[in-house]
Write an enzyme that holds these catalytic residues in place. Structure first.
Site, PDB file in Angstrom:
ATOM      1  N   ASN A 186       1.054  -1.220  -0.045  1.00  0.00           N
ATOM      2  CA  ASN A 186      -0.082  -0.024   0.133  1.00  0.00           C
ATOM      3  C   ASN A 186       0.882   1.206   0.048  1.00  0.00           C
ATOM      4  OD1 ASN A 186      -1.890   2.205   0.482  1.00  0.00           O
ATOM      5  ND2 ASN A 186      -2.441   1.469   2.552  1.00  0.00           N
ATOM      6  N   LYS A 244       0.043   4.237  -0.155  1.00  0.00           N
ATOM      7  CA  LYS A 244      -0.561   5.438   0.392  1.00  0.00           C
ATOM      8  C   LYS A 244      -0.167   6.796  -0.536  1.00  0.00           C
ATOM      9  CE  LYS A 244      -0.086   3.414   4.934  1.00  0.00           C
ATOM     10  NZ  LYS A 244      -0.188   3.008   6.115  1.00  0.00           N
ATOM     11  N   HIS A 273      -9.398   0.740   5.139  1.00  0.00           N
ATOM     12  CA  HIS A 273      -8.250   1.176   5.568  1.00  0.00           C
ATOM     13  C   HIS A 273      -8.480   2.162   7.112  1.00  0.00           C
ATOM     14  CE1 HIS A 273      -3.981   2.560   6.731  1.00  0.00           C
ATOM     15  NE2 HIS A 273      -3.558   1.362   5.931  1.00  0.00           N
ATOM     16  N   GLU A 307      -6.732   4.528   7.990  1.00  0.00           N
ATOM     17  CA  GLU A 307      -6.692   6.069   7.609  1.00  0.00           C
ATOM     18  C   GLU A 307      -7.877   6.662   7.062  1.00  0.00           C
ATOM     19  OE1 GLU A 307      -2.999   5.274   5.569  1.00  0.00           O
ATOM     20  OE2 GLU A 307      -1.845   4.818   7.543  1.00  0.00           O
ATOM     21  N   GLU A 339      -5.121  -4.663  10.628  1.00  0.00           N
ATOM     22  CA  GLU A 339      -3.989  -3.920  10.809  1.00  0.00           C
ATOM     23  C   GLU A 339      -4.363  -2.885  12.079  1.00  0.00           C
ATOM     24  OE1 GLU A 339      -1.978  -2.617   6.880  1.00  0.00           O
ATOM     25  OE2 GLU A 339      -3.705  -1.337   7.314  1.00  0.00           O
ATOM     26  N   GLY A 388       2.761   2.639  10.806  1.00  0.00           N
ATOM     27  CA  GLY A 388       3.830   3.538  10.800  1.00  0.00           C
ATOM     28  C   GLY A 388       4.620   4.206  11.774  1.00  0.00           C
ATOM     29  N   SER A 392       3.956  -1.820  10.350  1.00  0.00           N
ATOM     30  CA  SER A 392       5.365  -1.820  10.569  1.00  0.00           C
ATOM     31  C   SER A 392       5.811  -3.439  10.148  1.00  0.00           C
ATOM     32  CB  SER A 392       5.559  -1.645  12.087  1.00  0.00           C
ATOM     33  OG  SER A 392       5.290  -0.061  12.242  1.00  0.00           O
TER      34      SER A 392
HETATM   35  P1  13P Z   1       3.190   0.698   7.778  1.00  0.00           P
HETATM   36  O1  13P Z   1       3.713  -1.015   7.161  1.00  0.00           O
HETATM   37  O2  13P Z   1       3.939   1.813   7.382  1.00  0.00           O
HETATM   38  O3  13P Z   1       3.356   0.497   9.193  1.00  0.00           O
HETATM   39  O4  13P Z   1       1.594   0.473   7.197  1.00  0.00           O
HETATM   40  C1  13P Z   1       0.832  -0.495   7.234  1.00  0.00           C
HETATM   41  C2  13P Z   1      -0.393   0.055   6.531  1.00  0.00           C
HETATM   42  O5  13P Z   1      -1.124   0.854   6.846  1.00  0.00           O
HETATM   43  C3  13P Z   1      -0.713  -0.734   5.065  1.00  0.00           C
HETATM   44  O6  13P Z   1      -1.905  -0.669   4.857  1.00  0.00           O
END
Ligand code: 13P
Length: 250
Positions: free
Chosen positions: A9, A11, A96, A98, A168, A174, A213
Site C-alpha cells: 500500500n 498510500k 483502511h 486512515e 492492521e 507507521g 510496521s
Molecule cells: P506501515 O507498514 O507503514 O506500518 O503501514 C501499514 C499499513 O497501513 C498498510 O496498509
C-alpha cells in the site's frame, strides 16, 4: 486453498514518474519470489494507468487504495469500481484505518463499497483493526469482530469468497511498533473464527494479511504463524528491495 499474498500500500507517496520506477523495480525483483506467493501493489489513483502498463503481463496484481460507494454520476472527486477495473485493477483496499480515521468512513459506507466492488469483479482487501485505547482496554477482539460482522456478514458466501482481510492494528501502523507474532496470530485466529461462525468452512480459504510496521526483519516470524497468510505493507513497500525481501519471507 488459501493464498499467500504480499501487498504494498503506497498510500499518498511518490509522483507518477517515481511510482512507475518503483513498479518497474518490483517487477524486476519479482522473479526471485516463488510463484506460490501472490504480489499486489496499490499505488495512488493517478498512477494506476501507467503502472498497469508496467505490470501488465507480469505476475503483479494491481490494486487501488479506495473506491466509491456509488456506481457513477455526480459524485465529484470520487473514483468508481468500473473506472478501477478499466484502469487494470483486480483489487481495491477498502476500510483502511486512515480512511476510517481521517475521512469518516463508516461500516455502513463500507457495506456499499465492498458489495459494489465485488459486483464489478474487484476483490476487496478489507481492513480491520483496533486503536491503542481499544487494545489497552482489552477490547481488540470485540472491535475487530464488530468490524467483520457489520460489513462482511452482509455478504453472500460467493461474495465473501472474493474478500481478502487485512488485520492492521492502528497502533502499529507507521509507528515502528509491530504486533508480536503471538499477538497477531491470536487475533488472526479470532478473525478466522468470526468468519467461520457465519461462513463455515469457507473461513479456511480466506487470506488474512497482517499490516503494521511489517519489514524484512520481522516478516518471517509473522508469516510462520498458521493464521497469517501474508502482509499488507506500507512504508517498506516504497523500497522495492524491502518489499521483495518481505515476499521472500514465507
Ligand atoms: P506501515 O507498514 O507503514 O506500518 O503501514 C501499514 C499499513 O497501513 C498498510 O496498509
Amino acid at each position: 486453498m488459501r493464498k499467500n499474498i504480499v501487498a504494498g500500500n503506497w498510500k499518498m507517496n511518490t509522483t507518477v514518474a517515481e511510482g512507475v520506477e518503483l513498479a518497474k523495480a518490483v517487477a524486476a525483483g519479482s522473479s526471485e519470489v516463488p510463484s506460490s506467493v501472490e504480489l499486489i501493489i496499490a499505488p495512488p489513483f493517478t498512477h494506476l494507468v501507467p503502472v498497469a502498463e508496467v505490470v501488465g503481463g507480469t505476475r503483479i496484481g494491481l490494486s487501488a487504495q479506495n473506491c466509491a460507494d456509488k456506481e457513477k454520476g455526480a459524485y465529484t472527486g470520487e473514483v468508481s469500481a468500473d473506472m478501477l477495473v478499466s484502469a487494470g485493477c483486480k483489487y481495491t483496499i477498502l476500510g483502511h484505518s486512515e480512511r476510517r480515521q481521517y475521512y469518516g468512513e463508516t461500516d455502513a459506507t463500507l457495506v456499499d463499497k465492498v458489495k459494489l466492488a465485488i459486483s464489478k469483479g474487484l476483490s476487496p482487501i478489507f481492513c480491520v483493526g483496533e486503536n491503542l485505547d481499544e487494545r489497552e482496554a482489552g477490547r481488540h477482539f470485540d472491535v475487530v469482530s464488530e468490524q467483520i460482522k457489520n460489513v462482511l456478514y452482509t455478504l453472500s458466501a460467493d461474495e465473501m469468497a472474493k474478500v481478502i482481510i487485512a488485520y492492521e492494528p492502528v497502533w502499529a501502523i507507521g509507528t515502528g511498533k509491530t504486533a508480536t507474532a503471538a499477538q497477531a496470530q491470536e487475533i488472526h485466529a479470532c478473525i478466522r473464527k468470526v468468519v467461520a461462525d457465519k461462513f463455515g468452512a469457507l473461513a479456511e480459504e480466506i487470506t488474512i494479511l497482517y499490516g503494521g510496521s511489517c519489514k524484512p526483519g520481522n516478516a518471517k516470524e509473522l508469516f510462520a504463524c498458521p493464521d497469517i497468510d501474508g502482509g499488507l505493507i506500507g512504508g517498506a513497500a516504497l523500497k522495492a528491495e524491502d518489499f521483495i525481501a518481505i515476499a521472500l519471507s514465507f
